[in-house]
Design a protein around this motif. Structure first.
Motif, PDB file in Angstrom:
ATOM      1  N   GLU A   1       0.831  -1.199   0.000  1.00 47.26           N
ATOM      2  CA  GLU A   1       0.000   0.000   0.000  1.00 47.26           C
ATOM      3  C   GLU A   1       0.872   1.258   0.000  1.00 47.26           C
ATOM      4  O   GLU A   1       1.863   1.350   0.717  1.00 47.26           O
ATOM      5  CB  GLU A   1      -0.908   0.009   1.219  1.00 47.26           C
TER       6      GLU A   1
ATOM      7  N   THR B   1       0.998   5.195   0.826  1.00 46.58           N
ATOM      8  CA  THR B   1       0.306   6.200   1.613  1.00 46.58           C
ATOM      9  C   THR B   1       0.996   7.556   1.451  1.00 46.58           C
ATOM     10  O   THR B   1       2.050   7.664   0.822  1.00 46.58           O
ATOM     11  CB  THR B   1       0.280   5.800   3.096  1.00 46.58           C
TER      12      THR B   1
ATOM     13  N   ARG C   1      -7.548   0.549  -2.667  1.00 49.40           N
ATOM     14  CA  ARG C   1      -6.346   1.188  -2.106  1.00 49.40           C
ATOM     15  C   ARG C   1      -5.306   1.403  -3.210  1.00 49.40           C
ATOM     16  O   ARG C   1      -5.198   0.609  -4.143  1.00 49.40           O
ATOM     17  CB  ARG C   1      -5.726   0.309  -1.012  1.00 49.40           C
TER      18      ARG C   1
END
Length: 401
Positions: A259, A261, A304
């Motif tokens: 992921e 971020t 995501r």
């Protein structure tokens, strides 16, 4: 906390949080590596000296510590030491990479019980190595003079798929055994992954990585949730084993899905940068570490933003411990030259010359490292040492409670 061989999805966050705190409590250097936010909090509070240079806006690592530098392989099997983690990459001030690297090197020296004077020599060597890459006239650092780095590089050159399989999945059979690092998936996660690797984007990436014909099928053989790293603990992370060709006759690939971020590193003003965090990471990787960037793609998974990259056997990290003074100084020069090369390839000759002039300005008397670097690293070490001890106290109290 003892990690069960079967961590249920509902308990992931609790276990990941505990592991992150435990890793950061293991040493002051580990705390620095795992706490990028603390570094940028120090910057944002106005602790940096007024003489801190503002370099040309380029892609920077954003989390430039020694653990994020290491051997990386390209599609043709060539191996170079490059930046190996670009989660924090932004278009920003290259001086921030120098500060973060200087802090990391200073903490590595302390972890090796080296005297304080060694840190001064390391920062001198660091600036020398960095400036060497901004100039067309310099001597490349020799990895053969640094025993712990030479050992890792030699191992990287000799590693094959079976070594990656034995290290990551414990054997060469096409399964990922669940245990301390790899955890079971939910049914929805497995289905999302299966559909993802049936998609055109993932198929083309794997075929490109394997340099095989476009008509060759790919198949997800196994997958697991991956507990890995320190600063990345708590993010979505999967390891996926993929077979290429009919009956996997073109071999296997291990894919990392991570992921992406928001970066903690500040962005230079008035620059255009991808708003999508996964696209930002891939763009930064292509600029700073092309060997790694060419093996990555940005995508979405279960809503995501994720970065998908292939793991290669040669991708390794340096664990610098018990260094001699000479090894520490040579390592500082080498690592800084890697960062300098990554920065310099984004600058024109005139910009490189102007940036080098800024770096060398305002030297401390009798010290080759610029005053702004020495002052900043001393302040950063004091800040992080105090923060590390408080982290350890809080962690100890949580264990007692």
């Amino acid at each position: 906390m003892r990690i069960s061989l079967q961590v249920k999805p509902a308990h992931r966050k609790e276990v990941l949080d505990d592991q992150r705190h435990l890793k950061m409590a293991s040493s002051a250097h580990a705390y620095v590596r795992g706490n990028t936010i603390r570094f940028y909090e120090w910057l944002s509070k106005g602790n940096a000296p007024a003489s801190l240079p503002s370099g040309p806006p380029i892609w920077i690592c954003g989390d430039c510590h020694v653990g994020n530098l290491g051997p990386v392989a390209n599609l043709d099997g060539q191996v170079e030491i490059q930046i190996r983690d670009l989660d924090q990459t932004v278009i920003g001030n290259p001086a921030h990479d120098l500060l973060r690297l200087g802090l990391s090197l200073a903490m590595a020296a302390r972890s090796s019980d080296l005297p304080g004077v060694t840190t001064a020599f390391m920062l001198e060597a660091m600036i020398d190595g960095y400036l060497g890459e901004l100039s067309s006239r310099h001597k490349k650092p020799d990895v053969n003079q640094i025993a712990p780095i030479q050992k890792v590089m030699q191992e990287a050159f000799n590693r094959k798929w079976k070594h990656l399989a034995e290290e990551r999945i414990e054997d060469v059979t096409p399964t990922i055994p669940l245990g301390k690092r790899f955890w079971s998936l939910t049914g929805d996660e497995r289905e999302h992954l299966r559909k993802f690797f049936e998609g055109e984007k993932a198929r083309k990436l794997v075929q490109c990585l394997h340099q095989c014909d476009e008509g060759q099928p790919i198949q997800m053989l196994d997958a697991a949730y991956w507990m890995k790293g320190c600063s990345s603990l708590g993010r979505l992370r999967y390891a996926v084993l993929v077979g290429v060709g009919k009956k996997n006759r073109h071999g296997f690939r291990m894919i990392d899905i991570k992921e992406a971020t928001r970066a903690a590193a500040p962005t230079a003003p008035n620059v255009e940068m991808p708003a999508n965090n996964a696209e930002r990471v891939v763009a930064g990787a292509l600029a700073l570490s092309p060997f790694l960037g060419e093996r990555m793609l940005s995508s979405t998974f279960a809503g995501r933003q994720v970065v998908v990259r292939e793991l290669r056997p040669q991708d390794m990290k340096f664990e610098l411990a018990a260094l001699t003074q000479q090894e520490a100084i040579l390592s500082a020069r080498l690592f800084a030259s890697v960062v300098g090369k990554a920065h310099a390839r984004q600058m024109s000759p005139d910009v490189r010359q102007a940036w080098a002039k800024q770096i060398k300005s305002r030297h401390s008397r009798g010290l080759e490292a610029p005053g702004w670097l020495w002052t900043s690293v001393v302040s950063l070490v004091a800040d992080h040492e105090a923060s590390y001890l408080e982290h350890c106290r809080q962690y100890a109290l949580s264990r007692v409670g």
